[in-house]
Design an enzyme around this catalytic site. Structure first.
Site, PDB file in Angstrom:
ATOM      1  N   ASP A   1     -10.576  -3.170  -5.514  1.00  0.00           N
ATOM      2  CA  ASP A   1      -9.588  -2.220  -5.006  1.00  0.00           C
ATOM      3  C   ASP A   1      -9.821  -0.853  -5.644  1.00  0.00           C
ATOM      4  OD1 ASP A   1      -7.393  -0.837  -4.088  1.00  0.00           O
ATOM      5  OD2 ASP A   1      -5.960  -2.439  -4.495  1.00  0.00           O
TER       6      ASP A   1
ATOM      7  N   HIS B   1      -8.347  -4.653  -1.316  1.00  0.00           N
ATOM      8  CA  HIS B   1      -7.128  -3.920  -0.995  1.00  0.00           C
ATOM      9  C   HIS B   1      -6.672  -4.268   0.427  1.00  0.00           C
ATOM     10  CE1 HIS B   1      -4.420  -0.402  -1.407  1.00  0.00           C
ATOM     11  NE2 HIS B   1      -4.572  -0.322  -0.100  1.00  0.00           N
TER      12      HIS B   1
ATOM     13  N   CYS C   1       0.833  -1.196   0.000  1.00  0.00           N
ATOM     14  CA  CYS C   1       0.000   0.000   0.000  1.00  0.00           C
ATOM     15  C   CYS C   1       0.876   1.257   0.000  1.00  0.00           C
ATOM     16  CB  CYS C   1      -0.969  -0.046   1.174  1.00  0.00           C
ATOM     17  SG  CYS C   1      -2.227   1.250   1.136  1.00  0.00           S
TER      18      CYS C   1
END
Length: 252
Positions: free
Chosen positions: A187, A219, A142
């Site tokens: 996502d 995600h 991320c």
């Protein structure tokens, strides 16, 4: 952008069970977690810089660093948030993740590129000078993905990221070595159009690349996926295997 800015999904997920076996250390002024491989399995001169999601150095990231070490790579997680990571779980009312990035929790500790870049460089320097790493890989989850991409210029030779955020197209275009991505089917940070654009950029860059898409997950799955849900557990384990296989092939 090659991926969108972080959002609410970046802080949600499941804490995993296990006992970390590495050690908490200081790298310069920054907290860090070091996981060393068994002597009989260590890849000489090979190491991994682990750039975490916004939860930072915590149970899940420690266990993942231990796994990279078990596969032969001295692994360092460095606190890219300078003592100000976010706790796992929903944020309180009024919390704005973009304000946190811009200013930090106290308004005086930003998590912008100007603040994070020197911390990443400090981690690279430590692995080189203290552990003799000459073959440097990096993983980014991320938030951390952006800094894998940005720091090929600082010595990263092979990169792997999962569900990236905040990556600019020109940053991705500038990479100089092999690069792999694990992506989630659901996502909003790295949706299909961003994946496809990233593929175009990587193809034009002329470096070896791989993009794996995992169905049924969201995600954050590679770090915070629920191990009690079969499809989530499978995707998380396969994403990790993708990373290790990538380094075994392109870094060693």
């Amino acid at each position: 952008m090659a991926s969108n800015p972080p959002g609410r999904c970046c802080t949600l997920g499941i804490k995993h069970e296990g006992t970390p076996s590495g050690e908490l250390i200081k790298v310069g002024a920054y907290d860090a977690y070091l996981a060393k491989p068994p002597a009989d399995k260590a890849h000489t001169g090979a190491g991994i810089l682990f750039l975490p999601d916004v939860i930072g150095i915590w149970q899940n990231s420690k266990l993942m660093a231990d796994q990279f070490a078990a596969n032969g790579y001295v692994t360092l997680i460095i606190d890219t948030f300078n003592g100000d990571p976010l706790p796992l779980g929903p944020r309180p009312a009024g919390f704005n993740i973009h304000e946190w990035i811009a200013k930090g929790s106290d308004g005086k500790n930003p998590h912008t590129t100007e603040a994070v870049d020197p911390i990443v460089v400090e981690g690279i320097k430590y692995l080189r000078e203290v552990h003799g790493v000459t073959k440097l890989g990096a993983v980014g989850y991320c938030f951390g993905a952006k800094y894998v991409v940005r720091h090929y210029k600082s010595g990263i030779q092979v990169g792997y990221v999962a569900h990236p955020s905040f990556v600019e197209e020109d940053e991705l275009a500038a990479i100089t070595g092999p690069f792999a991505i694990s992506a989630a089917e659901t996502d909003t940070i790295f949706p299909a159009e961003k994946r496809h654009k990233s593929e175009e950029i990587l193809k034009a860059a002329g470096v070896p690349y791989q993009i794996n898409l995992f169905s049924g997950v969201e995600h954050g799955f590679a770090v915070r996926g629920d191990p009690n849900v079969k499809i989530s557990r499978f995707a998380r384990e396969q994403a990790f295997l993708q990373a290790v296989t990538w380094f075994d092939n392109w870094l060693l």
